[in-house]
Design an enzyme around this catalytic site. Sequence first.
Site, PDB file in Angstrom:
ATOM      1  N   HIS A  29       0.838  -1.208   0.000  1.00  0.00           N
ATOM      2  CA  HIS A  29       0.000   0.000   0.000  1.00  0.00           C
ATOM      3  C   HIS A  29       0.868   1.252   0.000  1.00  0.00           C
ATOM      4  O   HIS A  29       1.282   1.719   1.069  1.00  0.00           O
ATOM      5  CB  HIS A  29      -0.903  -0.006   1.236  1.00  0.00           C
ATOM      6  CG  HIS A  29      -1.794  -1.205   1.318  1.00  0.00           C
ATOM      7  ND1 HIS A  29      -1.326  -2.437   1.695  1.00  0.00           N
ATOM      8  CD2 HIS A  29      -3.109  -1.355   1.070  1.00  0.00           C
ATOM      9  CE1 HIS A  29      -2.327  -3.313   1.676  1.00  0.00           C
ATOM     10  NE2 HIS A  29      -3.423  -2.682   1.299  1.00  0.00           N
ATOM     11  N   HIS A 260      -4.167   3.378  -3.380  1.00  0.00           N
ATOM     12  CA  HIS A 260      -4.334   2.793  -2.050  1.00  0.00           C
ATOM     13  C   HIS A 260      -3.527   1.505  -1.842  1.00  0.00           C
ATOM     14  O   HIS A 260      -2.698   1.444  -0.949  1.00  0.00           O
ATOM     15  CB  HIS A 260      -5.818   2.518  -1.764  1.00  0.00           C
ATOM     16  CG  HIS A 260      -6.026   1.588  -0.613  1.00  0.00           C
ATOM     17  ND1 HIS A 260      -6.089   2.020   0.689  1.00  0.00           N
ATOM     18  CD2 HIS A 260      -6.134   0.219  -0.565  1.00  0.00           C
ATOM     19  CE1 HIS A 260      -6.230   0.972   1.487  1.00  0.00           C
ATOM     20  NE2 HIS A 260      -6.265  -0.126   0.746  1.00  0.00           N
ATOM     21  N   GLU A 409     -17.133  -4.042  24.919  1.00  0.00           N
ATOM     22  CA  GLU A 409     -16.243  -5.207  25.033  1.00  0.00           C
ATOM     23  C   GLU A 409     -15.067  -5.149  24.060  1.00  0.00           C
ATOM     24  O   GLU A 409     -13.929  -5.482  24.400  1.00  0.00           O
ATOM     25  CB  GLU A 409     -17.017  -6.517  24.794  1.00  0.00           C
ATOM     26  CG  GLU A 409     -17.950  -6.925  25.917  1.00  0.00           C
ATOM     27  CD  GLU A 409     -19.324  -6.277  25.820  1.00  0.00           C
ATOM     28  OE1 GLU A 409     -19.520  -5.419  24.934  1.00  0.00           O
ATOM     29  OE2 GLU A 409     -20.208  -6.625  26.629  1.00  0.00           O
ATOM     30  N   HIS A 471     -27.742 -15.569  25.828  1.00  0.00           N
ATOM     31  CA  HIS A 471     -26.672 -15.339  26.795  1.00  0.00           C
ATOM     32  C   HIS A 471     -25.909 -16.618  27.149  1.00  0.00           C
ATOM     33  O   HIS A 471     -24.945 -16.562  27.908  1.00  0.00           O
ATOM     34  CB  HIS A 471     -27.253 -14.743  28.088  1.00  0.00           C
ATOM     35  CG  HIS A 471     -27.564 -13.279  27.973  1.00  0.00           C
ATOM     36  ND1 HIS A 471     -28.310 -12.771  26.934  1.00  0.00           N
ATOM     37  CD2 HIS A 471     -27.202 -12.228  28.752  1.00  0.00           C
ATOM     38  CE1 HIS A 471     -28.411 -11.456  27.096  1.00  0.00           C
ATOM     39  NE2 HIS A 471     -27.745 -11.110  28.181  1.00  0.00           N
TER      40      HIS A 471
HETATM   41  C1  LIG Z   1     -11.237  -4.775  10.088  1.00  0.00           C
HETATM   42  C2  LIG Z   1     -10.703  -4.621   8.704  1.00  0.00           C
HETATM   43  N1  LIG Z   1     -11.553  -4.674   7.663  1.00  0.00           N
HETATM   44  C3  LIG Z   1     -11.077  -4.575   6.397  1.00  0.00           C
HETATM   45  C4  LIG Z   1      -9.741  -4.435   6.164  1.00  0.00           C
HETATM   46  C5  LIG Z   1      -9.227  -4.388   4.740  1.00  0.00           C
HETATM   47  N2  LIG Z   1      -8.754  -3.020   4.406  1.00  0.00           N
HETATM   48  C6  LIG Z   1      -7.475  -2.685   4.473  1.00  0.00           C
HETATM   49  S1  LIG Z   1      -7.189  -1.088   4.096  1.00  0.00           S
HETATM   50  C7  LIG Z   1      -8.836  -0.807   3.820  1.00  0.00           C
HETATM   51  C8  LIG Z   1      -9.306   0.550   3.409  1.00  0.00           C
HETATM   52  C9  LIG Z   1      -8.872   1.552   4.403  1.00  0.00           C
HETATM   53  O1  LIG Z   1      -9.090   2.840   3.942  1.00  0.00           O
HETATM   54  P1  LIG Z   1      -8.330   4.039   4.640  1.00  0.00           P
HETATM   55  O2  LIG Z   1      -8.296   3.828   6.091  1.00  0.00           O
HETATM   56  O3  LIG Z   1      -8.917   5.289   4.124  1.00  0.00           O
HETATM   57  O4  LIG Z   1      -6.836   3.867   4.140  1.00  0.00           O
HETATM   58  P2  LIG Z   1      -6.172   4.570   2.876  1.00  0.00           P
HETATM   59  O5  LIG Z   1      -7.041   4.312   1.697  1.00  0.00           O
HETATM   60  O6  LIG Z   1      -6.069   5.995   3.208  1.00  0.00           O
HETATM   61  O7  LIG Z   1      -4.838   3.888   2.754  1.00  0.00           O
HETATM   62  C10 LIG Z   1      -9.570  -1.970   4.021  1.00  0.00           C
HETATM   63  C11 LIG Z   1     -11.024  -2.076   3.850  1.00  0.00           C
HETATM   64  C12 LIG Z   1      -8.890  -4.401   7.286  1.00  0.00           C
HETATM   65  N3  LIG Z   1      -7.573  -4.295   7.161  1.00  0.00           N
HETATM   66  N4  LIG Z   1      -9.398  -4.461   8.523  1.00  0.00           N
END
Ligand SMILES: Cc1ncc(C[n+]2csc(CCOP(=O)(O)OP(=O)(O)O)c2C)c(N)n1
Length: 663
Positions: A29, A260, A409, A471
């Site tokens: 990334h 990204h 939690e 529960h």
């Molecule tokens: C809990 C979770 N869900 C999905 C992902 C997969 N994922 C990695 S980066 C991303 C997008 C994040 O966007 P942003 O925070 O805006 O990062 P940027 O595009 O600025 O690098 C996703 C959905 C993850 N790492 N963690």
Amino acid sequence: MISREKHNRMANAIRFLSMDAVEKAKSGHPGLPMGAADIATVLFSRYLRFDPKKPGWPDRDRFVLSAGHGSMLIYSLLYLLGYDDISVDDIKNFRQLGSPTAGHPEYGHAAGIETTTGPLGQGIGNAVGMAIAERHLAAEFGAELVDHYTYVLAGDGCLMEGISQEAISLAGHLRLGKLILFWDNNNISIDGPISIADSTDQPMRFRASGWNVIEIDGQDPDAIASAIESARKSDRPTMIAAKTTIGFGAPKKAGSKEAHGSPLGAEEIAATRKALGWTDEPFVIPSDILDAWRIAGLRSVKERKAWADRLANSGNDTRMDFERRMNGELPGGLEPAMATYKRKLAEEKPNVATRKASEMALEVINAVVPETLGGSADLTGSNNTRTSQTKAMTADNYAGRYIHYGIREHGMAAMMNGMALHGGVIPYSGGFLIFSDYCRPSIRLAALMGIRVIHVLTHDSIGLGEDGPTHQPVEHMAALRAIPNLLMFRPADVVETAECWQVALASANRPSGIALTRQNLPTVRGQFIEENLSAYGAYDLVSVSEADVTIFASGSEIEIALAARDQLEAKGHSTRVVSVPCFELFEEQSPEYRRAILGDSPVKVAIEAGIRQGWDAFIGSDGIFIGMTGFGASGPYKELYKHFGITPEDTVTAVEARLKTPR
Ligand SMILES: Cc1ncc(C[n+]2csc(CCOP(=O)(O)OP(=O)(O)O)c2C)c(N)n1
């Protein structure tokens, strides 16, 4: 003072290391490190307090990259600043097997990485936990020894995840003024602009949660610097909403989702080199820029030495206690106190629920282990996690050893990870076993990182009765046992509960969960044995040589196993009972011990008021399992046990049927 031109080139060093490493790895990334490079450069070269040669300095500032996919940001920084663990070759080996530069920044692979992030939002929870630990220890040891900031960089994704709100709202409530969150506000995630899925006014949301908010241009170093300075003066946690451009500098891809999560491509990288005036080959940093970074890395050496002097002069008791706690070593008083307590239990044989037994053990533990930091997700009276020593932690009293986490939690578990990673405290929680589902991602990360957090998980079966199937945990023990490196305990009585607590506390490199009952249970370990039998994971509770029948059981079902044994013996079937408080510890015993405990009775039975999964390791696929096959029901617990066929009589019937028609 760093000139604007120098700043730009220092930030560009991060950008090129990141885009070139992603390009070479053919995955990763680049966008986040390129966009957040200005923030990182200002923070690490002017404000963050750390020493690359002493990365474990307890009073260093903490930095958490919550948006872990942008890991090249942190690897670039660690290399540029002169941390020994990340070389330029490691950067060239980004995302390769065995390299410390893993896809997401993994705790334990390289010094300077404070936590493992990856699941978005976790890092915010971790950072809040670190900031809590900092305030708590500052209250205990004074500002001379503990006085540092916690910074966290979070993306849009982190803020969209629900866990962020849990952590943010508690941070605001506790007025954690030394916590500073950068929101990398680049308006892009994987699917495209944030506007396709979210219209939250983030500054308003943070303000509503009790935060100080500063909105800036995140590519402007002066604005970043003055925001940090102002944030550090705030008595509330600060969110710096930093408007950035994802993939900053890439002529075609900047500001788009294309920046990204995939390599920019040779053509775009060449165009970026041109646009930013960067003439060096991949992985080559001009010497004046590398020098500037290395000098930034030396910035806090004097401060660290002054801190070390303060520690040395703080008096023997304080210094030894501080060092012991930061090293994660338990105090010498614990073992004798627990031995005395166990002896008393064997004499008194109390008939209490194991949640109560846990409170009784904690009363002994908290008196001699000052670093325990307890809490509950709004179930204090049910989880029994509060003892006479633990006053509530509040914004006016950070010395309190009890955190009212509220009904949060997931945030609780992530914050506890941050506390354990910070060091100096041993966090334990309170919650219902059923809601371990709500904090599973953080428990899993604790196991992955190998850190000591202890989850008290009460109401562990249909034995909770009337609250009913929503529960009543059924698959939860199996699901938690499936997480590697997590110790899941299910003690059978007061003595086992004390023993399980002892093992959990002594397990410095793994998390534990202790499943506890709501209903009362008799003391089954009525004879004092100094040795911690629960530490074997499974042991002979009633041993018989040449047993016809062996019954394995855990927790509350030990009582049923013992009653079934009495009935079977009365009918002439010699019967052994094995108590199984912890699968994982049993798996770690020698083959001889395991063979002896598993034995070779013609009939093997397991009793647990949960699903069968996992028990075949004890009874074989043809063994008899007395437990649950579906969800529970609402009703008085004794009736439920009858209804679901988890009784001594049901056990005896099944055993006799098998004895008549052996397989
Ligand atoms: C809990 C979770 N869900 C999905 C992902 C997969 N994922 C990695 S980066 C991303 C997008 C994040 O966007 P942003 O925070 O805006 O990062 P940027 O595009 O600025 O690098 C996703 C959905 C993850 N790492 N963690």
